[in-house]
Design an enzyme around this catalytic site. Sequence first.
Site, mmCIF file in Angstrom:
data_model
loop_
_atom_site.group_PDB
_atom_site.id
_atom_site.type_symbol
_atom_site.label_atom_id
_atom_site.label_comp_id
_atom_site.label_asym_id
_atom_site.label_seq_id
_atom_site.Cartn_x
_atom_site.Cartn_y
_atom_site.Cartn_z
ATOM 1 N N ASP A 198 54.325 14.271 -16.666
ATOM 2 C CA ASP A 198 53.248 14.856 -17.465
ATOM 3 C C ASP A 198 52.102 13.861 -17.576
ATOM 4 O O ASP A 198 52.300 12.651 -17.516
ATOM 5 C CB ASP A 198 53.752 15.283 -18.840
ATOM 6 N N GLU B 152 51.836 17.819 -24.252
ATOM 7 C CA GLU B 152 51.706 17.574 -25.690
ATOM 8 C C GLU B 152 51.496 18.862 -26.481
ATOM 9 O O GLU B 152 51.842 18.930 -27.658
ATOM 10 C CB GLU B 152 50.550 16.607 -25.969
#
Length: 439
Positions: A100, A170
């Site tokens: 990520d 997130e």
Amino acid sequence: MKPFLIGTVAWAVLAGSAMAQGQDAELRSSIQADYDSHLGALFDHFHRNPELSGMEVLTAARMATELRALGYEVTEGVGGTGVVAILRNGDGPTVLMRADMDGLPVEERSGLSNASTARQLDRDGQERPVMHACGHDVHITALVGTARQMIELRDQWSGTLLLVVQPAEERIFGAREMLEDGLYERFPRPEYALAFHVAAGQAAGTISVPLDVVSSSSDSVDIQVRGIGTHGAYPHMGVDPVLVAAQIVVSLQSIVSREISPLEGAVITVGSIHGGTKHNIIGERVDLQLTVRSDSPEVRERLLDGIDRVSANTARALGVPEDRLPIVTRSATETTPATINDPETAQRVRDAIAAGMGADRLRDEARTGMGAEDFAYFVAPGNGVRGVYFDVGGTLPSEVDTAAGHHSPEFRIEAEPSVTAGVEAMVLAGMALMAPGAE
């Protein structure tokens, strides 16, 4: 003679072990050389230049450039800013490796010389400070290092490597959007998926590979509590939404404490409450924002349904008319199931890391909370993908007890041991799953 036979077998085992250690020493040396010549500077670049969730345009472009230069087939713009890179290396399983890449709207106060000073307009047009306050800069740097090592070692494994650079972890919508954009239809469908997270609460260079639950489900829920406005000195002439909201906040905890087994993980947290305009005015609306966590689909559904029920019936009990009952909205984007490792595959990964890096590098870390991770979408039961998600320590052993937590402005990671250990563990895991005849 039996003594000679035993000695021969023992020698063969020792020789094989020595060969494995020798090969891993070469791998470790190669990773270190790559860090010294390239990955260290790349990490520095990413740390100084974080970008917000779903807006990682420059980060994605740099990752695409890095992977394309290594010889991978690269596709950009998957699920927004996502990047997919493919290396085809003969017959064998397809293994997905994910990193990520998004930062957080946090102003860095780590004291590091390369601390981020970046600012960015968010999706609402508000300027925010941006920081890699969760270590995603480690993840993407390590993915580039892993990509290089897998190219160099391609004569030792067979199959297809699928590298995924994922946006918006997130806010837990990036993985889902990549899948909705055809990740498993447009590209080779994986049999296995691997990912790691750097952990500030774990000694740098150590590895933790859970055999079951890794992280909890997460759902963002909004409750609009409605009342009937009036003068604060005449409360009997209205219905006070502040009182209703306060009672809902308290009553929601009865779901966890009285409807869910105490042996099950469950959390309902009201993270935000806003309402009213002035001391002597009873307003018409209060807004609540909740996060809901669990470790199983069944508990997750009970929690979410319980929030609907408690909100409506608490309002009824306090006199809210039927046409002004609370509006409960489950986010369609900020939601993810629990991440649960496939036990058999996780054990294979543990064994490979222990054999290559040394059993002393493995740690069995107990979970200390109910954080979430949208890697869960890649390995959801219906996808048929066996997943392993593990942690790589990121803090000097002497500083683990005082390390700032993830998402803190003081968050900091020891880049070199974190990146190099992450690369080594990912390479060992990938090669174990794609070794000729491994399946």
